[in-house]
Design a protein around this motif. Structure first.
Motif, mmCIF file in Angstrom:
data_model
loop_
_atom_site.group_PDB
_atom_site.id
_atom_site.type_symbol
_atom_site.label_atom_id
_atom_site.label_comp_id
_atom_site.label_asym_id
_atom_site.label_seq_id
_atom_site.Cartn_x
_atom_site.Cartn_y
_atom_site.Cartn_z
ATOM 1 N N ALA A 199 0.845 -1.156 0.196
ATOM 2 C CA ALA A 199 -0.054 0.058 0.030
ATOM 3 C C ALA A 199 0.832 1.256 -0.038
ATOM 4 C CB ALA A 199 -0.814 0.046 1.273
ATOM 5 N N ASP A 200 1.953 1.254 0.669
ATOM 6 C CA ASP A 200 3.071 2.186 0.482
ATOM 7 C C ASP A 200 3.650 2.500 -0.556
ATOM 8 O OD1 ASP A 200 5.369 3.954 0.974
ATOM 9 O OD2 ASP A 200 5.961 3.091 2.582
ATOM 10 N N PRO A 201 3.278 3.751 -1.421
ATOM 11 C CA PRO A 201 3.849 4.156 -2.735
ATOM 12 C C PRO A 201 5.114 4.019 -2.818
ATOM 13 C CG PRO A 201 2.443 6.066 -1.584
ATOM 14 C CD PRO A 201 2.294 4.754 -0.802
ATOM 15 N N ASP A 202 5.865 4.106 -1.773
ATOM 16 C CA ASP A 202 7.166 4.191 -2.023
ATOM 17 C C ASP A 202 7.937 2.793 -2.099
ATOM 18 O OD1 ASP A 202 7.746 7.091 -1.682
ATOM 19 O OD2 ASP A 202 7.801 6.828 0.336
ATOM 20 N N ARG A 203 7.096 1.994 -1.542
ATOM 21 C CA ARG A 203 7.484 0.349 -1.760
ATOM 22 C C ARG A 203 7.000 -0.019 -2.890
ATOM 23 N NH1 ARG A 203 8.389 -2.724 3.664
ATOM 24 N NH2 ARG A 203 10.064 -1.325 4.729
ATOM 25 N N ALA A 204 5.725 0.389 -3.340
ATOM 26 C CA ALA A 204 5.055 -0.252 -4.663
ATOM 27 C C ALA A 204 5.971 -0.337 -5.852
ATOM 28 C CB ALA A 204 3.587 0.235 -4.573
ATOM 29 N N LEU A 205 6.602 0.958 -6.144
ATOM 30 C CA LEU A 205 7.031 0.872 -7.296
ATOM 31 C C LEU A 205 8.449 -0.216 -7.395
ATOM 32 C CD1 LEU A 205 7.312 1.927 -10.147
ATOM 33 C CD2 LEU A 205 8.509 3.940 -9.259
ATOM 34 N N PRO A 206 9.408 -0.191 -6.342
ATOM 35 C CA PRO A 206 10.065 -1.111 -6.417
ATOM 36 C C PRO A 206 9.924 -2.392 -6.373
ATOM 37 C CG PRO A 206 10.769 0.651 -4.882
ATOM 38 C CD PRO A 206 9.201 0.862 -5.230
ATOM 39 N N VAL A 207 8.645 -2.735 -5.802
ATOM 40 C CA VAL A 207 8.005 -4.100 -5.700
ATOM 41 C C VAL A 207 7.711 -4.461 -7.229
ATOM 42 C CG1 VAL A 207 6.508 -5.714 -4.830
ATOM 43 C CG2 VAL A 207 7.774 -4.193 -3.396
ATOM 44 N N ILE A 208 7.197 -3.477 -7.696
ATOM 45 C CA ILE A 208 6.507 -3.884 -9.029
ATOM 46 C C ILE A 208 7.835 -4.045 -9.985
ATOM 47 C CG2 ILE A 208 5.382 -3.008 -11.128
ATOM 48 C CD1 ILE A 208 3.560 -1.612 -9.290
ATOM 49 N N THR A 209 8.766 -3.297 -10.058
ATOM 50 C CA THR A 209 9.867 -3.312 -10.970
ATOM 51 C C THR A 209 10.593 -4.826 -10.832
ATOM 52 O OG1 THR A 209 9.790 -1.011 -10.879
ATOM 53 C CG2 THR A 209 12.034 -2.088 -11.440
ATOM 54 N N HIS A 210 10.718 -4.972 -9.430
ATOM 55 C CA HIS A 210 11.562 -6.376 -9.081
ATOM 56 C C HIS A 210 10.849 -7.487 -9.744
ATOM 57 C CE1 HIS A 210 14.859 -8.129 -7.191
ATOM 58 N NE2 HIS A 210 14.098 -8.910 -6.598
ATOM 59 N N VAL A 211 9.334 -7.556 -9.263
ATOM 60 C CA VAL A 211 8.711 -8.555 -9.798
ATOM 61 C C VAL A 211 8.719 -8.917 -11.251
ATOM 62 C CG1 VAL A 211 6.335 -9.810 -9.605
ATOM 63 C CG2 VAL A 211 7.394 -8.698 -7.529
ATOM 64 N N LEU A 212 8.489 -7.659 -11.850
ATOM 65 C CA LEU A 212 8.444 -7.654 -13.284
ATOM 66 C C LEU A 212 9.621 -8.314 -14.155
ATOM 67 C CD1 LEU A 212 6.213 -4.615 -14.411
ATOM 68 C CD2 LEU A 212 5.606 -7.011 -14.324
ATOM 69 N N ASP A 213 10.770 -7.897 -13.354
ATOM 70 C CA ASP A 213 12.138 -8.319 -13.837
ATOM 71 C C ASP A 213 12.159 -9.763 -13.765
ATOM 72 O OD1 ASP A 213 13.021 -5.773 -14.437
ATOM 73 O OD2 ASP A 213 14.087 -5.630 -12.576
ATOM 74 N N ALA A 214 11.631 -10.485 -12.624
ATOM 75 C CA ALA A 214 11.542 -11.959 -12.430
ATOM 76 C C ALA A 214 10.788 -12.398 -13.415
ATOM 77 C CB ALA A 214 11.291 -11.956 -11.057
ATOM 78 N N VAL A 215 9.559 -11.804 -13.784
ATOM 79 C CA VAL A 215 8.570 -12.327 -14.718
ATOM 80 C C VAL A 215 9.097 -12.478 -16.082
ATOM 81 C CG1 VAL A 215 6.264 -12.270 -15.733
ATOM 82 C CG2 VAL A 215 6.442 -12.000 -13.260
ATOM 83 N N THR A 216 9.960 -11.165 -16.683
ATOM 84 C CA THR A 216 10.612 -11.208 -17.548
ATOM 85 C C THR A 216 11.618 -12.385 -17.722
ATOM 86 O OG1 THR A 216 10.434 -8.847 -17.806
ATOM 87 C CG2 THR A 216 12.420 -9.934 -18.731
ATOM 88 N N GLY A 217 12.447 -12.738 -16.610
ATOM 89 C CA GLY A 217 13.147 -13.811 -16.640
ATOM 90 C C GLY A 217 12.435 -15.214 -16.743
ATOM 91 N N LEU A 218 11.270 -15.300 -16.416
ATOM 92 C CA LEU A 218 10.608 -16.422 -16.325
ATOM 93 C C LEU A 218 10.071 -16.874 -18.006
ATOM 94 C CD1 LEU A 218 8.423 -16.275 -13.261
ATOM 95 C CD2 LEU A 218 10.400 -17.939 -13.605
ATOM 96 N N ARG A 219 9.641 -15.527 -18.500
ATOM 97 C CA ARG A 219 9.197 -15.572 -19.599
ATOM 98 C C ARG A 219 10.237 -16.061 -20.741
ATOM 99 N NH1 ARG A 219 5.431 -11.589 -23.452
ATOM 100 N NH2 ARG A 219 5.982 -12.523 -25.494
ATOM 101 N N ARG A 220 11.670 -15.481 -20.626
ATOM 102 C CA ARG A 220 12.679 -15.938 -21.343
ATOM 103 C C ARG A 220 13.162 -17.387 -20.904
ATOM 104 N NH1 ARG A 220 14.888 -10.091 -21.070
ATOM 105 N NH2 ARG A 220 13.958 -9.180 -22.673
ATOM 106 N N ALA A 221 12.835 -17.897 -20.003
ATOM 107 C CA ALA A 221 13.209 -19.328 -19.557
ATOM 108 C C ALA A 221 12.265 -20.427 -20.253
ATOM 109 C CB ALA A 221 13.201 -19.485 -18.110
ATOM 110 N N LEU A 222 10.964 -19.931 -20.707
ATOM 111 C CA LEU A 222 9.898 -20.755 -21.004
ATOM 112 C C LEU A 222 9.521 -20.436 -22.678
ATOM 113 C CD1 LEU A 222 7.680 -21.079 -18.093
ATOM 114 C CD2 LEU A 222 9.547 -22.377 -18.611
#
Length: 116
Positions: free
Chosen positions: A64-87
């Motif tokens: 809920a904290d906007p100061d944390r939301a953006l880093p979390v979104i960025t980090h998770v999307l980076d991981a999902v990018t890695g998953l997509r490239r692995a499959l």
């Protein structure tokens, strides 16, 4: 009100042993580098879906904290990018509640040239 990021992959062929290992490497690296241990991070479901073509699915409830939301979104999307490239050959659907997250072949998942 909570916002969540959802991600799923479908394809006719199940994951191979090598792909399962690649997924585990992405998940392990992501969790080791996740910036907020007290927030929800990449969460893959044990059962990816109802159909035989569902090979991977998960979600992340954003802080809920906007100061944390953006880093979390960025980090998770980076991981999902890695998953997509692995499959290779999987059809992916990544969305932030009702907003689809665009894919860029070079940059991966994100919102525009400057990220968000």
């Amino acid at each position: 009100m909570s916002v969540s990021l959802y991600y799923s992959a479908r394809r006719p062929a199940p994951l191979t042993a090598a792909e399962s290992a690649a997924v585990e490497r992405v998940v392990t690296a992501h969790r080791a580098a996740f910036p907020y241990p007290d927030e929800e991070d990449l969460c893959l479901y044990a059962d990816p879906g109802d159909g035989p073509e569902d090979v991977l699915a998960g979600s992340t409830k954003l802080p809920a904290d906007p100061d944390r939301a953006l880093p979390v979104i960025t980090h998770v999307l980076d991981a999902v990018t890695g998953l997509r490239r692995a499959l290779p050959g999987a059809a992916w659907h990544v969305h932030l509640d009702d907003l689809d997250v665009p894919w860029d072949e070079d940059g991966g998942y994100g919102f525009g040239d400057d990220g968000f």
